[in-house]
Scaffold this motif. Structure first.
Motif, mmCIF file in Angstrom:
data_model
loop_
_atom_site.group_PDB
_atom_site.id
_atom_site.type_symbol
_atom_site.label_atom_id
_atom_site.label_comp_id
_atom_site.label_asym_id
_atom_site.label_seq_id
_atom_site.Cartn_x
_atom_site.Cartn_y
_atom_site.Cartn_z
ATOM 1 N N LEU A 201 0.767 -1.233 -0.049
ATOM 2 C CA LEU A 201 -0.094 0.002 0.050
ATOM 3 C C LEU A 201 0.867 1.092 0.079
ATOM 4 N N MET A 202 1.882 1.180 0.878
ATOM 5 C CA MET A 202 2.729 2.458 0.727
ATOM 6 C C MET A 202 3.529 2.675 -0.494
ATOM 7 N N VAL A 203 3.827 1.648 -1.193
ATOM 8 C CA VAL A 203 4.574 1.911 -2.651
ATOM 9 C C VAL A 203 3.439 2.218 -3.558
ATOM 10 N N TYR A 204 2.279 1.774 -3.477
ATOM 11 C CA TYR A 204 1.233 2.132 -4.448
ATOM 12 C C TYR A 204 0.763 3.657 -3.933
ATOM 13 N N SER A 205 0.918 3.912 -2.977
ATOM 14 C CA SER A 205 0.636 5.446 -2.538
ATOM 15 C C SER A 205 1.614 6.380 -3.067
ATOM 16 N N LEU A 206 2.800 5.961 -3.285
ATOM 17 C CA LEU A 206 3.995 6.864 -3.747
ATOM 18 C C LEU A 206 3.828 6.630 -5.415
ATOM 19 N N ALA A 207 3.468 5.268 -5.731
ATOM 20 C CA ALA A 207 3.409 5.285 -7.249
ATOM 21 C C ALA A 207 2.145 6.132 -8.079
ATOM 22 N N VAL A 208 1.169 6.137 -7.430
ATOM 23 C CA VAL A 208 0.264 7.248 -7.870
ATOM 24 C C VAL A 208 0.563 8.723 -8.282
ATOM 25 N N ARG A 209 1.669 8.836 -7.457
ATOM 26 C CA ARG A 209 2.081 10.301 -7.342
ATOM 27 C C ARG A 209 3.304 10.697 -8.470
ATOM 28 N N ILE A 210 3.503 9.524 -9.392
ATOM 29 C CA ILE A 210 4.490 9.628 -10.263
ATOM 30 C C ILE A 210 4.332 10.737 -11.402
ATOM 31 N N PRO A 211 2.923 11.136 -12.022
ATOM 32 C CA PRO A 211 2.860 12.014 -12.733
ATOM 33 C C PRO A 211 3.403 13.333 -12.185
ATOM 34 N N VAL A 212 3.732 13.705 -10.864
ATOM 35 C CA VAL A 212 4.361 14.846 -10.428
ATOM 36 C C VAL A 212 5.629 15.077 -11.044
ATOM 37 N N LEU A 213 6.324 13.901 -11.467
ATOM 38 C CA LEU A 213 7.736 13.967 -12.202
ATOM 39 C C LEU A 213 7.707 14.783 -13.368
ATOM 40 N N LYS A 214 6.489 15.069 -13.904
ATOM 41 C CA LYS A 214 6.442 15.772 -15.123
ATOM 42 C C LYS A 214 6.868 17.294 -15.042
ATOM 43 N N ASN A 215 6.879 17.622 -13.638
ATOM 44 C CA ASN A 215 7.325 19.014 -13.449
ATOM 45 C C ASN A 215 8.711 19.459 -13.517
#
Length: 216
Positions: free
Chosen positions: A87-101
């Motif tokens: 779950l912790m890994v998933y909660s970080l994975a869903v924020r991967i689009p932030v890397l587009k910044n």
């Protein structure tokens, strides 16, 4: 974005996110162990400093003499609590689009590149068990694309999961309340440090000369 080796970049970023999730998972256990007999001898400020300076070192808190064995963390040894890790890994994975910044000479990471990193993390064991994490990759992607303010990364999903799935940790005890209060602060600070580490990783893999290129 142009990478020196895109496959290596995707796998490297995915590994960094997974290691971050493992580190956060272990950090919570180590901090919980502070509430044992060492509660009054370990500085919580020192614990924060060690974790945030070593966000992918999964056992950095052993430097304080802390343990995460059955004696110190017996309430966390059940199957339901072990699901907190994916779950912790998933909660970080869903924020991967932030890397587009992060923008380099060839522009930001493409949606396809971001999705490849997300899929790689999911393939390494991330899981939204019982739909405990309410955020999704597509939701964060939409907010980033529209330039909208993202909700802060916090421990709300973790606490809700504890209350509903891990009875031994949801009882009102000094030790449990210490854990849940600590999680509120740790999750936000940890994510901020991990995000910066991921930006640095992208620069390592990029074929661009970034200079000052981080746009937050």
């Amino acid at each position: 974005m142009d990478f020196i080796n895109e496959a290596a970049a995707v796998n490297g970023l995915a590994d960094e996110i997974v290691k971050g999730g493992v580190c956060l998972f272990n950090a919570v256990k180590y901090i919980y162990s502070i509430a044992e007999e060492s509660f009054y001898t370990v500085s919580i400020k020192d614990a924060f400093k060690i974790v945030l300076n070593n966000i992918t070192d999964t056992d950095s808190l052993t430097a304080l003499g802390l343990r995460i064995d059955g004696e110190s963390c017996g309430e966390m040894m059940g199957e339901e609590y072990e699901k907190v890790l994916p779950l912790m890994v998933y909660s970080l994975a869903v924020r991967i689009p932030v890397l587009k910044n992060l923008r380099g000479a060839s522009g930001p990471m493409t949606d396809d590149q971001l999705y490849k990193v997300y899929n790689a993390v999911m393939a390494k064991g991330a899981e939204n068990y019982k739909d405990a994490v309410t955020e999704s990759f597509m939701e964060i992607k939409y907010l980033v694309r529209k330039g909208k303010r993202l909700p802060p990364y916090n421990a709300d999903w973790f606490k809700t999961y504890i209350y509903t799935s891990v009875p031994a940790l949801s009882e009102i005890t000094n030790k449990n309340m210490f854990l849940l209060g600590f999680a509120d602060v740790l999750f936000a600070m940890f994510y901020s440090c991990l995000e910066e580490a991921l930006f640095e990783k992208i620069k390592e893999y990029s074929a661009d000369d970034f200079g000052e290129s981080i746009e937050l």
